[in-house]
Design a protein around this motif. Structure first.
Motif, mmCIF file in Angstrom:
data_model
loop_
_atom_site.group_PDB
_atom_site.id
_atom_site.type_symbol
_atom_site.label_atom_id
_atom_site.label_comp_id
_atom_site.label_asym_id
_atom_site.label_seq_id
_atom_site.Cartn_x
_atom_site.Cartn_y
_atom_site.Cartn_z
ATOM 1 N N GLY A 11 0.825 -1.205 0.000
ATOM 2 C CA GLY A 11 0.000 0.000 0.000
ATOM 3 C C GLY A 11 0.857 1.253 0.000
ATOM 4 O O GLY A 11 0.615 2.182 -0.775
ATOM 5 N N VAL A 12 1.887 1.262 0.843
ATOM 6 C CA VAL A 12 2.739 2.447 0.927
ATOM 7 C C VAL A 12 3.479 2.667 -0.385
ATOM 8 O O VAL A 12 3.538 3.781 -0.908
ATOM 9 C CB VAL A 12 3.739 2.310 2.104
ATOM 10 C CG1 VAL A 12 4.837 3.345 1.998
ATOM 11 C CG2 VAL A 12 3.009 2.456 3.422
ATOM 12 N N ARG A 13 3.990 1.575 -0.959
ATOM 13 C CA ARG A 13 4.703 1.700 -2.221
ATOM 14 C C ARG A 13 3.783 2.283 -3.296
ATOM 15 O O ARG A 13 4.152 3.212 -4.017
ATOM 16 C CB ARG A 13 5.234 0.330 -2.659
ATOM 17 C CG ARG A 13 6.569 0.425 -3.380
ATOM 18 C CD ARG A 13 7.035 -0.928 -3.869
ATOM 19 N NE ARG A 13 7.026 -1.948 -2.820
ATOM 20 C CZ ARG A 13 6.732 -3.223 -3.043
ATOM 21 N NH1 ARG A 13 6.409 -3.640 -4.245
ATOM 22 N NH2 ARG A 13 6.765 -4.094 -2.064
ATOM 23 N N ALA A 14 2.573 1.744 -3.363
ATOM 24 C CA ALA A 14 1.628 2.220 -4.368
ATOM 25 C C ALA A 14 1.255 3.677 -4.114
ATOM 26 O O ALA A 14 1.192 4.483 -5.047
ATOM 27 C CB ALA A 14 0.374 1.354 -4.352
ATOM 28 N N ALA A 15 1.033 4.025 -2.844
ATOM 29 C CA ALA A 15 0.634 5.388 -2.524
ATOM 30 C C ALA A 15 1.743 6.369 -2.874
ATOM 31 O O ALA A 15 1.488 7.450 -3.411
ATOM 32 C CB ALA A 15 0.272 5.499 -1.051
ATOM 33 N N ILE A 16 3.004 5.971 -2.588
ATOM 34 C CA ILE A 16 4.128 6.860 -2.916
ATOM 35 C C ILE A 16 4.223 7.063 -4.427
ATOM 36 O O ILE A 16 4.334 8.185 -4.920
ATOM 37 C CB ILE A 16 5.456 6.291 -2.359
ATOM 38 C CG1 ILE A 16 5.464 6.447 -0.843
ATOM 39 C CG2 ILE A 16 6.649 7.011 -2.973
ATOM 40 C CD1 ILE A 16 6.673 5.867 -0.163
#
Lengths: 313, 531
Positions: free
Chosen positions: B370-375
């Motif tokens: 999720g964090v990777r995608a959000a970044i």
């Protein structure tokens, strides 16, 4: 200045009949979805329907057929095992079980540790939900939607006029129904996260509608000579580049989530992507045309009584 | 620099510094800030991650509060029996009906007057006559029923909190929900099944005399003598098999676990197996001493939640107020039993109606992805804005960043728990922030196209976008409010995050970017604007 669009003169209002037909179909699908949810025939997630889900990660890939046989032999006939990419991850769902769910997850684990002794697993997650909670959640979701619709109608009626408020609420409801219908057709599981997505997209769609309405109101003030249809068309065209830029940026984030976000965020981002598209469509072809039709109809009614009297006389 | 611009700039800076203070522990991975800061400041803690992100257990318990009412009525019946015996009123039958009524049938209606006299001191009971003149029906007043149910819930909450504390879970979250539910969140728990056993056990400890004269075979067949009951003795045999031997005991307990002062695990010197030794308070010691003295030679059953753990014979009076529960426990079981005994019994049974357990690996996986995608999504948006609107896009990105810092800082300061729906709220908030900036920038472009000077185009753009932004934000706030009212747990978190994002966004989009424009136009007297 980079511009995606120059000055546009798209005649949105004249598309309204076709749009209404399309939207009616979309909404009907949504209504069917809701009826099916109420009857328990839709693919409701266990947060709503009650039941058990267990997600296991095995050390070696497993055969789904073998898993199914194991479950059936142990008397869990209605289980729905599902395999994820790689083959070593399995999710087992048991839905709509009566009474207490306590201990079901443990039972599933026992079945696998006995049935597949040479393939140890770790439990990644379990979820047991009793039927009472699901019912409560459904009720709460409906209340939240009803109250926010009323609130929106009241606020927009105060800021603009009553017709705008109702049109905005209808357009928002339309978007929720359409995406719900879309998910029903795909037979995707409707979970609490999907409901959150629906509410999120309601927020987006509402913003879109309000932006268009604001411009219509502004233009109505300045140009009393032009017809309502022209004003609406002009207003939508004027905010067109804003709508496209905003939708595009939001879609960028959502596509990233959809592609990279993993299984948990997959359906969630799909719902939002569908929602952004539908929300953009509805602020052009649903919300404003409703105001147009309503006003035109009202004007015709105001003119109608003398005509009627003439006919009688 | 103009004075008002300076003030605006300083207040934005101040808010950002405060947000940064709350963010620091989350970003640096420390549990709190170094202690050089003045102790007057509230302690900044790390942002809590929800169970869906961190792994752990989320239980929803339903307290069967009707059972607490039944227990109260049963106690009242026992009390009334004693009093009628004392007054020599002959009672033919006294039974509980439903869960809050008592039906009393006297042998003769003359006793009714005496009974009524006794009942005068029971203000929580309502009387109504039966069809028979010698009959009387009593029921608890509705306010009394409500009071009992409320106190059962409160006590259950307290007891469960005690048990969880003693079990040793860091940062548990135990709250009441509605008028009969309790939500228990245990982040990062490793043995979910053990926690469930610990929390869900009623743990009613009773000492009951064995009814030696009763016929066990008859009792198993269903003929239990009045005043007695059939229970089973639990015994662990080799391996994991549990054997159950039937035993008839008196219904009335001579002592219950609420008079305990301590419960500890000890190793029995003879069998080398763990046992739980308990000690009574003064009152309990006295009662236990009297009861054992009066019943030397008989067997005393130690009953926990209607299961007999052991039934040793009383050899002599036990004066010290100490007893042992043995029952071939494992060390872990004995330890958990000691915990539940110390924490006390639940006043009513609890049902687990929802149990969500997320393993730590799944939670970690979803955060990482999720964090990777959000970044990535965020970088794309920032790049798009900077390319499409150039310098003005960079200014808008600055407002976005400010908005994000404030929002996460506020969540940390509120000790909010970040869940997946909460992240959805942040995404929606950012979407709205982008939208506000786009609205303003598009308006400025329109003004510039009309041939206005930079300064007045900026002013016009902000003025015209102002009401639109207010309207779209207020409608979103209305939705968030409805969600907050009706949502539970994660949806409520979504509503809070969304509302905060919307409010901050109003400030950052309308004031944050404007400060920069004001400063730029005053300083450089711009002839053209990069937009």
């Amino acid at each position: 200045m980079i511009e995606i669009l120059g000055k546009t003169t798209i005649d949105f209002v004249s598309w309204r009949r076709i749009a209404f037909a399309v939207s009616t179909v979309l909404c009907l699908l949504g209504v069917v979805a809701i009826v099916q949810i109420g009857r328990g025939a839709a693919n409701l997630g266990i947060d709503f329907a009650g039941g058990t889900s267990v997600q296991l990660k095995f050390s070696k890939p497993v055969d789904l057929g073998q898993v199914r046989t194991l479950l059936t032999e142990s008397g869990l006939k209605d289980s729905e095992p599902q395999q994820f990419a790689g083959g070593d991850r399995i999710m087992v769902r048991l839905k709509r079980a009566e009474g207490s769910q306590a201990g079901m997850a443990q039972r599933v684990q026992d079945i696998f540790s006995k049935g597949l002794p040479d393939n140890p697993f770790v439990v990644e997650g379990t979820n047991e939900v009793g039927p009472a909670i699901g019912k409560d959640l459904q009720k709460a979701a409906l209340w939240a939607i009803a109250i926010s619709m009323l609130g929106i109608i009241a606020y927009i009626a105060w800021r603009f006029e009553f017709k705008f408020g109702v049109a905005a609420a209808i357009a928002t409801l339309h978007d929720i129904l359409a995406v719900l219908g879309f998910f029903y057709v795909l037979n995707a599981e409707i979970t609490l996260l999907i409901v959150t997505a629906l509410l999120t997209l309601a927020g987006y769609s509402l913003t879109d509608t309000v932006v268009v309405f604001d411009r219509i109101r502004e233009n109505l003030r300045g140009r009393r000579k032009e017809s309502l249809g022209d004003v609406i068309n002009m207003s939508i065209n004027e905010v067109l580049s804003r709508t496209i830029v905003t939708s595009l940026t939001v879609l960028l984030v959502l596509l990233a989530l959809f592609i990279l976000g993993g299984e948990v965020l997959h359906d969630f981002s799909l719902a939002l992507i569908a929602g952004v598209c539908i929300g953009t469509y509805s602020s052009w072809f649903v919300a404003s045309p409703i105001v147009y039709e309503w006003r035109t109809w009202e004007r015709a009614k105001l003119k109608a009584p003398p005509a009627k009297a003439k006919a009688k006389g | 620099m103009n004075k008002s611009v300076t003030w605006k700039f300083l207040s934005l800076l101040l808010v950002t510094v405060i947000a940064g203070y709350y963010l620091f522990p989350t970003l640096s991975g420390r549990s709190s800030l170094p202690s050089l800061l003045p102790p007057l400041l509230p302690r900044a803690e790390r942002l809590n991650l929800g169970l869906d992100l961190q792994g752990g257990m989320h239980l929803v318990l339903e307290v069967v509060t009707e059972k607490a009412v039944e227990n109260t009525v049963d106690r009242l019946i026992a009390e009334l029996r004693r009093e009628t015996e004392k007054e020599k009123i002959l009672v033919e039958q006294m039974t509980r009906e439903g869960n809050d009524r008592i039906r009393i049938r006297l042998q003769a209606k003359e006793g009714l007057e005496g009974l009524r006299r006794i009942l005068k001191s029971y203000s929580n009971l309502q009387q109504s006559g039966g069809a028979d003149p010698a009959e009387l029906t009593l029921s608890l007043t509705s306010s009394e029923v409500k009071r009992i149910q409320e106190s059962a819930l409160r006590q259950s909450l307290e007891t469960i909190r005690n048990r969880v504390d003693q079990f040793g879970v860091s940062e548990p979250h135990i709250v009441q929900e509605g008028d009969r539910r309790i939500v228990v969140q245990l982040p990062g728990i490793k043995e979910p099944q053990r926690a469930i056993n610990l929390i869900g056990k009623t743990a009613l400890l009773e000492f009951k005399l064995v009814a030696e004269d009763a016929n066990i075979a008859e009792a198993v067949a269903g003929k239990v003598p009045e005043g007695d009951e059939l229970l089973y003795v639990r015994r662990m045999e080799e391996g994991e098999k549990v054997s159950k031997t039937p035993l008839v005991v008196q219904k009335r307990a001579i002592l219950t676990g609420d008079l305990l002062t301590s419960a500890q695990v000890q190793i029995d010197s003879q069998t080398n197996a763990p046992v739980v030794s308990i000690a009574f308070d003064q009152e309990g010691t006295r009662l236990f001493g009297e009861a054992t003295a009066a019943n030397v030679g008989r067997r005393l059953a130690i009953v926990l939640d209607d299961t007999i753990y052991s039934a040793p014979a009383i050899r002599e009076k036990i004066p010290g107020g100490k007893a042992q529960i043995s029952g071939s426990f494992t060390m872990e079981e004995a330890r958990d039993l000691a915990i539940v005994l110390r924490a006390g019994a639940l006043p009513a049974p609890v049902n687990i109606i929802s149990n969500l357990t997320v393993g730590p690996s799944l939670g970690l996986d979803s955060i990482e992805k999720g964090v990777r995608a959000a970044i990535l999504g965020g970088v794309l948006v920032i790049a798009f804005m900077a390319i499409y609107y150039r310098l003005s896009g960079v200014i808008a990105n600055f407002a976005l960043l400010l908005n994000l810092i404030w929002l996460v800082g506020a969540l940390a300061s509120l000790r909010a728990t970040l869940t997946l729906p909460g992240i959805a709220g942040i995404i929606l908030g950012i979407g709205m922030a982008v939208d506000s900036n786009v609205l303003i920038l598009e308006r400025i472009r329109e003004e510039l196209r009309l041939g206005k000077a930079v300064r007045s185009a900026i002013d016009g753009g902000y003025d015209k976008a102002f009401l639109t932004i207010i309207d779209s934000h207020v409608t979103t706030l209305i939705t968030a409010f409805a969600l907050f009212l009706f949502g539970t747990g994660p949806v409520k978190g979504f509503a809070v995050t969304l509302s905060l994002g919307v409010i901050f966004n109003l400030v950052t989009a309308l004031t944050g970017t404007r400060v920069i424009y004001d400063w730029m136009t005053r300083r450089w007297h711009l002839k053209t604007l990069s937009i």
